[in-house]
Structure formats: C-alpha cells, structure tokens
Design a protein around this motif. Structure first.
Motif, mmCIF file in Angstrom:
data_model
loop_
_atom_site.group_PDB
_atom_site.id
_atom_site.type_symbol
_atom_site.label_atom_id
_atom_site.label_comp_id
_atom_site.label_asym_id
_atom_site.label_seq_id
_atom_site.Cartn_x
_atom_site.Cartn_y
_atom_site.Cartn_z
ATOM 1 N N ALA A 80 0.605 -1.342 -0.161
ATOM 2 C CA ALA A 80 0.126 -0.401 0.234
ATOM 3 C C ALA A 80 0.725 1.260 -0.268
ATOM 4 C CB ALA A 80 -0.962 0.365 1.073
ATOM 5 N N SER A 81 1.798 1.199 0.329
ATOM 6 C CA SER A 81 2.828 2.368 0.439
ATOM 7 C C SER A 81 3.446 2.266 -0.722
ATOM 8 C CB SER A 81 4.045 2.298 1.697
ATOM 9 O OG SER A 81 5.015 1.126 1.843
ATOM 10 N N ASN A 82 3.529 1.659 -1.486
ATOM 11 C CA ASN A 82 4.041 1.484 -3.039
ATOM 12 C C ASN A 82 5.485 1.941 -2.726
ATOM 13 O OD1 ASN A 82 1.453 1.790 -4.077
ATOM 14 N ND2 ASN A 82 1.687 4.322 -4.570
ATOM 15 N N THR A 83 6.276 0.952 -1.072
ATOM 16 C CA THR A 83 7.374 0.890 -1.387
ATOM 17 C C THR A 83 7.655 -0.002 -0.643
ATOM 18 O OG1 THR A 83 8.116 3.795 -0.267
ATOM 19 C CG2 THR A 83 9.244 1.449 -0.081
ATOM 20 N N VAL A 84 9.170 -1.409 -1.472
ATOM 21 C CA VAL A 84 9.864 -2.218 -0.873
ATOM 22 C C VAL A 84 11.042 -1.702 -0.427
ATOM 23 C CG1 VAL A 84 10.028 -4.661 -1.581
ATOM 24 C CG2 VAL A 84 8.320 -3.738 -2.782
ATOM 25 N N LEU A 85 11.402 -2.175 0.685
ATOM 26 C CA LEU A 85 12.653 -2.454 1.013
ATOM 27 C C LEU A 85 13.373 -3.558 1.125
ATOM 28 C CD1 LEU A 85 11.831 -0.280 4.945
ATOM 29 C CD2 LEU A 85 12.326 0.784 2.522
ATOM 30 N N ALA A 86 15.061 -3.330 0.247
ATOM 31 C CA ALA A 86 15.398 -4.841 0.275
ATOM 32 C C ALA A 86 16.878 -3.986 0.474
ATOM 33 C CB ALA A 86 15.330 -5.466 -1.218
ATOM 34 N N ARG A 87 17.627 -5.317 0.719
ATOM 35 C CA ARG A 87 19.133 -4.552 0.897
ATOM 36 C C ARG A 87 20.369 -5.791 0.741
ATOM 37 N NH1 ARG A 87 18.280 -0.251 4.652
ATOM 38 N NH2 ARG A 87 16.520 0.229 3.663
ATOM 39 N N LEU A 88 20.987 -5.666 0.432
ATOM 40 C CA LEU A 88 21.944 -7.197 -0.178
ATOM 41 C C LEU A 88 23.003 -7.129 0.222
ATOM 42 C CD1 LEU A 88 21.298 -9.436 -2.098
ATOM 43 C CD2 LEU A 88 22.372 -8.099 -4.031
ATOM 44 N N TRP A 89 23.403 -8.277 1.099
ATOM 45 C CA TRP A 89 24.745 -7.835 1.571
ATOM 46 C C TRP A 89 25.847 -8.838 0.384
ATOM 47 C CZ3 TRP A 89 21.282 -7.347 4.558
ATOM 48 C CH2 TRP A 89 21.015 -6.719 5.644
ATOM 49 N N VAL A 90 27.274 -9.102 0.040
ATOM 50 C CA VAL A 90 28.002 -8.766 -0.963
ATOM 51 C C VAL A 90 29.351 -9.941 -0.239
ATOM 52 C CG1 VAL A 90 29.808 -9.443 -2.780
ATOM 53 C CG2 VAL A 90 27.833 -8.124 -3.054
ATOM 54 N N MET A 91 29.337 -11.330 -0.388
ATOM 55 C CA MET A 91 30.222 -11.488 0.895
ATOM 56 C C MET A 91 30.722 -13.243 -0.297
ATOM 57 S SD MET A 91 28.767 -10.973 3.924
ATOM 58 C CE MET A 91 29.704 -12.168 4.830
ATOM 59 N N GLU A 92 32.247 -13.139 0.792
ATOM 60 C CA GLU A 92 33.287 -13.384 -0.190
ATOM 61 C C GLU A 92 33.652 -15.151 0.953
ATOM 62 O OE1 GLU A 92 37.435 -14.485 -1.448
ATOM 63 O OE2 GLU A 92 36.788 -12.048 -1.056
ATOM 64 N N SER A 93 33.114 -16.293 1.119
ATOM 65 C CA SER A 93 33.479 -17.385 1.674
ATOM 66 C C SER A 93 34.965 -17.895 1.734
ATOM 67 C CB SER A 93 32.754 -18.825 1.345
ATOM 68 O OG SER A 93 33.665 -19.747 1.890
ATOM 69 N N MET A 94 35.823 -17.561 3.458
ATOM 70 C CA MET A 94 36.965 -18.067 3.171
ATOM 71 C C MET A 94 37.143 -19.480 3.687
ATOM 72 S SD MET A 94 37.231 -14.600 2.528
ATOM 73 C CE MET A 94 39.379 -14.347 2.912
ATOM 74 N N ALA A 95 36.304 -19.754 3.771
ATOM 75 C CA ALA A 95 36.202 -21.398 4.320
ATOM 76 C C ALA A 95 36.651 -22.588 2.849
ATOM 77 C CB ALA A 95 35.227 -21.792 5.376
ATOM 78 N N ALA A 96 37.416 -23.167 2.628
ATOM 79 C CA ALA A 96 37.333 -23.686 1.853
ATOM 80 C C ALA A 96 36.366 -24.609 1.252
ATOM 81 C CB ALA A 96 38.575 -25.057 1.608
ATOM 82 N N VAL A 97 35.533 -25.326 2.491
ATOM 83 C CA VAL A 97 34.395 -25.984 2.174
ATOM 84 C C VAL A 97 32.953 -25.504 3.304
ATOM 85 C CG1 VAL A 97 33.301 -28.655 2.286
ATOM 86 C CG2 VAL A 97 36.026 -28.600 1.039
#
Length: 204
Positions: A80-97
């Motif tokens: 109803a507010s005509n607004t969507v809030l979305a945030r995105l983090w970019v992560m790098e895995s430091m573990a081999a598995v």
C-alpha cells in the motif's frame, strides 16, 4: 483497478578488487509489509556459491537485453505504501568447504522463527529463508544482521540498498546500478512489474 506484482532480479556484479579465485554468496534482507517488525533473510544463490576464476572480476546473471535472465531475489505484491525495502550484502567465503545452510545457522541467535506465508511476499529466493522478528525499526534489524554476518568468519565485500518507491510513471522494467558502500565494486539489478487487470463481473 488492477493489482501490481513486482519481481527483483540481480543482473550482474563487477568487482574492483585484484583478480583471484573467489567463492561469493549474497545475503538478502527484505521487509514484510504486512508485519513491519519482521525482516526476511535468505542466502543466495540457492545452487551454491558463485565461483569467480583467478582472472575474473565480474559475473553477469542476465546477458544484456535478456529480461528472462538474472538471479531471482524476490517477488511481491505492491504494498500500500508503494515502497519495497530490500538490502543485499556481498560475501566472500573464506572456508575451503562450507554449505549454504551453515551460513543461516550462523545467525540463528537473531532468528526467532521460520518464514511463514506472507500475503505480500509470496516468494523469496534462496534455500530455507528465515524471519528476524521483533524488529523495532528496519535500521535496528539491519544492524543485527550486519553484526551477525561479522561473526561468520567470512569477508563482507560490500552492501547495497535496493529500496524502491514505485509510481505510475515507473517503467515496467527498471534497471538500477549502485556502487557498494565499501567501494569494492558495483551491482546491477532489475525491478520488473506486471499489472493484472481486474476480471469483469459476468451477469448471472
């Protein structure tokens, strides 16, 4: 008057870091408009980590002009507010598995319950998304997620806000690009909107 459905897709990522092999993943958080004290959290891609080769600094989920491509993030009815809030983090895995499931378990202390059906957010990408409940404000909830991510032992490459307000003049396909606040690169994403016309009543 018809109803609008919105879909959010990630088109590409371009890093400005030195080229080397990397295992990337994304953390998406989005508000649930019917429960303002809830934030949905999910890990993407659900197929596993995004692998970049030693001479690769970018990845395109959707080739230019391909509206059917892209990494699916979420689908929602227009609030109803005509607004969507979305945030995105970019992560790098430091573990081999590492399994994708281990990442969400790493923020268990901040998660109160599993995702239930929302009348506004019908679909969100990723495997087994969870809901962070009891959020006093969106900023407070996002701060909790950021704190949780800092404890995973992985590297945060950056963060972008995908918040979007929609009006009658918003095009059916809205492509956005933003440099991550860390300066480590940029992301491109698309909002796609479709409007369903109401069904005319048929006299009995």
């Amino acid at each position: 008057m018809g109803s609008s459905t919105l879909e959010l897709k990630l088109d590409s990522i371009d890093l400005t870091l030195p080229n080397r092999e990397r295992s990337l993943y994304f953390i998406l958080s989005a508000t649930t408009p019917d429960n303002p004290d809830h934030l949905m959290v999910t890990v993407l891609p659900d197929s596993g980590f995004l692998k970049l080769g030693k001479h690769q600094s970018s990845y395109h989920f959707a080739p230019a002009g391909d509206e059917d491509g892209g990494l699916f993030l979420l689908s929602t009815a227009l609030p109803a507010s005509n607004t969507v809030l979305a945030r995105l983090w970019v992560m790098e895995s430091m573990a081999a598995v590492k399994e994708i499931g281990q990442i969400l378990s790493g923020i268990t202390g901040f998660v109160q319950n599993q995702v239930t059906g929302s009348k506004l957010f019908q679909t969100i990408g990723g495997l087994n998304p969870v809901v962070l409940s009891g959020v006093q404000t969106v900023s407070n909830g996002l701060g909790q997620i950021g704190t949780a991510l800092s404890k995973l032992g992985d590297r945060q490459l950056g963060f972008v806000s995908m918040d979007q307000h929609f009006t009658d003049s918003t095009p059916p396909t809205l492509t956005c690009q933003q440099t991550m606040m860390s300066g480590n690169g940029s992301l491109t994403w698309s909002w796609l909107s479709t409007t369903t016309s109401p069904v005319a009543a048929t006299p009995v």
